[in-house]
Design a protein around this motif. Structure first.
Motif, mmCIF file in Angstrom:
data_model
loop_
_atom_site.group_PDB
_atom_site.id
_atom_site.type_symbol
_atom_site.label_atom_id
_atom_site.label_comp_id
_atom_site.label_asym_id
_atom_site.label_seq_id
_atom_site.Cartn_x
_atom_site.Cartn_y
_atom_site.Cartn_z
ATOM 1 N N ILE A 14 -2.220 0.017 -8.267
ATOM 2 C CA ILE A 14 -1.215 -1.040 -8.070
ATOM 3 C C ILE A 14 -1.898 -2.354 -7.717
ATOM 4 C CG2 ILE A 14 0.733 -1.814 -6.633
ATOM 5 C CD1 ILE A 14 1.720 1.079 -6.638
ATOM 6 N N ARG A 15 -2.911 -2.321 -6.867
ATOM 7 C CA ARG A 15 -3.665 -3.545 -6.548
ATOM 8 C C ARG A 15 -4.153 -4.208 -7.833
ATOM 9 N NH1 ARG A 15 -8.185 -1.904 -2.034
ATOM 10 N NH2 ARG A 15 -6.790 -1.462 -0.295
ATOM 11 N N HIS A 16 -4.754 -3.408 -8.681
ATOM 12 C CA HIS A 16 -5.330 -3.953 -9.901
ATOM 13 C C HIS A 16 -4.255 -4.486 -10.843
ATOM 14 C CE1 HIS A 16 -7.348 -3.733 -13.897
ATOM 15 N NE2 HIS A 16 -8.247 -4.392 -13.206
ATOM 16 N N GLU A 17 -3.254 -3.686 -11.088
ATOM 17 C CA GLU A 17 -2.196 -4.043 -12.040
ATOM 18 C C GLU A 17 -1.419 -5.288 -11.612
ATOM 19 O OE1 GLU A 17 1.893 -1.962 -13.617
ATOM 20 O OE2 GLU A 17 0.188 -0.657 -13.205
ATOM 21 N N VAL A 18 -1.116 -5.391 -10.312
ATOM 22 C CA VAL A 18 -0.253 -6.469 -9.830
ATOM 23 C C VAL A 18 -1.042 -7.709 -9.410
ATOM 24 C CG1 VAL A 18 1.447 -7.095 -8.042
ATOM 25 C CG2 VAL A 18 1.514 -4.832 -9.107
ATOM 26 N N MET A 19 -2.164 -7.520 -8.719
ATOM 27 C CA MET A 19 -2.842 -8.655 -8.105
ATOM 28 C C MET A 19 -4.006 -9.216 -8.913
ATOM 29 S SD MET A 19 -2.808 -7.311 -4.188
ATOM 30 C CE MET A 19 -2.743 -8.904 -3.393
ATOM 31 N N TRP A 20 -4.764 -8.358 -9.525
ATOM 32 C CA TRP A 20 -5.998 -8.796 -10.178
ATOM 33 C C TRP A 20 -6.186 -8.137 -11.552
ATOM 34 C CZ3 TRP A 20 -7.911 -12.879 -7.884
ATOM 35 C CH2 TRP A 20 -7.766 -13.034 -6.500
ATOM 36 N N PRO A 21 -5.203 -8.192 -12.439
ATOM 37 C CA PRO A 21 -5.343 -7.512 -13.737
ATOM 38 C C PRO A 21 -6.470 -8.075 -14.599
ATOM 39 C CG PRO A 21 -3.404 -8.928 -13.733
ATOM 40 C CD PRO A 21 -3.933 -8.900 -12.323
ATOM 41 N N GLU A 22 -6.847 -9.328 -14.363
ATOM 42 C CA GLU A 22 -7.904 -9.941 -15.168
ATOM 43 C C GLU A 22 -9.307 -9.586 -14.677
ATOM 44 O OE1 GLU A 22 -7.305 -12.493 -11.662
ATOM 45 O OE2 GLU A 22 -5.924 -11.462 -12.999
ATOM 46 N N GLN A 23 -9.390 -8.944 -13.525
ATOM 47 C CA GLN A 23 -10.678 -8.557 -12.946
ATOM 48 C C GLN A 23 -11.000 -7.101 -13.313
ATOM 49 O OE1 GLN A 23 -12.750 -10.537 -11.312
ATOM 50 N NE2 GLN A 23 -11.380 -12.302 -11.153
ATOM 51 N N GLU A 58 -7.076 -5.651 19.488
ATOM 52 C CA GLU A 58 -5.631 -5.727 19.693
ATOM 53 C C GLU A 58 -4.908 -6.415 18.537
ATOM 54 O OE1 GLU A 58 -5.431 -7.642 23.592
ATOM 55 O OE2 GLU A 58 -5.094 -5.662 24.457
ATOM 56 N N GLU A 59 -5.565 -6.465 17.387
ATOM 57 C CA GLU A 59 -4.911 -7.104 16.250
ATOM 58 C C GLU A 59 -5.062 -6.272 14.981
ATOM 59 O OE1 GLU A 59 -7.884 -10.451 14.557
ATOM 60 O OE2 GLU A 59 -7.126 -10.836 16.581
ATOM 61 N N MET A 60 -4.162 -6.534 14.058
ATOM 62 C CA MET A 60 -4.181 -5.834 12.787
ATOM 63 C C MET A 60 -4.101 -6.853 11.658
ATOM 64 S SD MET A 60 -1.638 -2.870 11.262
ATOM 65 C CE MET A 60 -0.145 -3.851 11.281
ATOM 66 N N GLN A 61 -4.977 -6.686 10.686
ATOM 67 C CA GLN A 61 -4.888 -7.461 9.456
ATOM 68 C C GLN A 61 -4.315 -6.545 8.383
ATOM 69 O OE1 GLN A 61 -8.548 -8.472 7.442
ATOM 70 N NE2 GLN A 61 -7.547 -10.005 6.174
ATOM 71 N N PHE A 62 -3.359 -7.047 7.615
ATOM 72 C CA PHE A 62 -2.932 -6.276 6.447
ATOM 73 C C PHE A 62 -3.361 -7.012 5.199
ATOM 74 C CE2 PHE A 62 0.852 -8.870 7.268
ATOM 75 C CZ PHE A 62 1.258 -9.257 6.001
ATOM 76 N N ARG A 63 -3.673 -6.210 4.190
ATOM 77 C CA ARG A 63 -4.190 -6.748 2.940
ATOM 78 C C ARG A 63 -3.525 -6.055 1.767
ATOM 79 N NH1 ARG A 63 -10.661 -6.005 3.992
ATOM 80 N NH2 ARG A 63 -10.748 -7.070 5.990
ATOM 81 N N LYS A 64 -3.543 -6.750 0.665
ATOM 82 C CA LYS A 64 -3.174 -6.167 -0.629
ATOM 83 C C LYS A 64 -1.757 -5.606 -0.674
ATOM 84 C CE LYS A 64 -7.565 -6.747 -1.719
ATOM 85 N NZ LYS A 64 -7.987 -8.108 -1.818
ATOM 86 N N LEU A 65 -0.807 -6.312 -0.071
ATOM 87 C CA LEU A 65 0.600 -5.924 -0.189
ATOM 88 C C LEU A 65 1.016 -6.219 -1.626
ATOM 89 C CD1 LEU A 65 3.343 -5.063 1.038
ATOM 90 C CD2 LEU A 65 3.668 -7.446 1.708
ATOM 91 N N ALA A 66 1.388 -5.192 -2.358
ATOM 92 C CA ALA A 66 1.724 -5.375 -3.773
ATOM 93 C C ALA A 66 2.783 -4.365 -4.199
ATOM 94 C CB ALA A 66 0.475 -5.205 -4.637
ATOM 95 N N THR A 67 3.663 -4.824 -5.081
ATOM 96 C CA THR A 67 4.737 -3.984 -5.626
ATOM 97 C C THR A 67 4.681 -4.069 -7.146
ATOM 98 O OG1 THR A 67 6.108 -4.475 -3.702
ATOM 99 C CG2 THR A 67 7.235 -3.589 -5.642
ATOM 100 N N LEU A 68 4.831 -2.932 -7.792
ATOM 101 C CA LEU A 68 4.864 -2.934 -9.254
ATOM 102 C C LEU A 68 5.901 -3.939 -9.755
ATOM 103 C CD1 LEU A 68 4.682 0.893 -10.031
ATOM 104 C CD2 LEU A 68 2.871 -0.804 -10.386
ATOM 105 N N ILE A 69 5.576 -4.659 -10.792
ATOM 106 C CA ILE A 69 6.414 -5.752 -11.288
ATOM 107 C C ILE A 69 7.854 -5.310 -11.535
ATOM 108 C CG2 ILE A 69 6.745 -7.358 -13.219
ATOM 109 C CD1 ILE A 69 3.604 -7.471 -13.310
ATOM 110 N N GLU A 70 8.040 -4.156 -12.150
ATOM 111 C CA GLU A 70 9.400 -3.709 -12.473
ATOM 112 C C GLU A 70 10.219 -3.320 -11.242
ATOM 113 O OE1 GLU A 70 6.662 -0.122 -13.452
ATOM 114 O OE2 GLU A 70 6.519 -2.312 -13.472
ATOM 115 N N TYR A 71 9.578 -3.228 -10.058
ATOM 116 C CA TYR A 71 10.273 -2.891 -8.816
ATOM 117 C C TYR A 71 10.392 -4.089 -7.878
ATOM 118 C CZ TYR A 71 10.098 2.005 -10.135
ATOM 119 O OH TYR A 71 10.277 3.204 -10.786
ATOM 120 N N GLN A 72 9.839 -5.234 -8.265
ATOM 121 C CA GLN A 72 9.905 -6.421 -7.416
ATOM 122 C C GLN A 72 11.335 -6.949 -7.347
ATOM 123 O OE1 GLN A 72 6.880 -9.209 -8.732
ATOM 124 N NE2 GLN A 72 5.242 -7.756 -8.283
#
Length: 134
Positions: A14-23, A58-72
């Motif tokens: 999902i990361r690849h398909e939604v966020m970085w398909p050209e990479q 005491e902190e949290m970083q979140f990364r790569k929040l992504a949803t498949l295009i057809e479910y956005q």
């Protein structure tokens, strides 16, 4: 919809398909993934949205929040973000932050996240650091 803990490798497609398909596919495989908590949202047993969380002190970083295009546009990413924010509160963390794509800034503001004013560019994409302090 159901939110479950998943493995790092479950997030990569999902990361690849939604966020970085050209990479290349390897671009979305982070070395830090082995140290993160990964969550997925499922619709009818299909993984449709993902996020990765990394806790330091005491902190949290979140990364790569992504949803498949057809479910956005169905509120799935919102549910996932609420899930991790609630998890951070339960763990009594003081801050949650992310590197948000600049064009998605308003989405994060709906959850009480604020722009820190820090901006950077990665692979031609402009990011702003967003945070919420509890």
């Amino acid at each position: 919809m159901e939110i479950k803990t998943i493995t790092a490798s479950d997030t990569w497609q999902i990361r690849h398909e939604v966020m970085w398909p050209e990479q290349p596919f390897e671009f979305v495989q982070m070395e830090e993934d082995n140290f993160g908590l990964h969550y997925g949202a499922f619709e009818d047993d299909k993984l449709v949205s993902i996020v990765s969380c990394f806790i330091s002190g005491e902190e949290m970083q979140f990364r790569k929040l992504a949803t498949l295009i057809e479910y956005q546009g169905r509120g799935i990413a919102s549910e996932l973000l609420n899930h991790i924010l609630n998890s951070a509160r339960e763990k009594q963390l003081k801050k949650v932050w992310c590197n948000a794509r600049a064009e998605k800034k308003q989405f994060y503001e709906k959850f009480g996240m604020e722009d820190t004013g820090e901006v950077f560019t990665k692979a031609g994409q402009e990011y702003v650091i967003m945070q919420v302090v509890f």
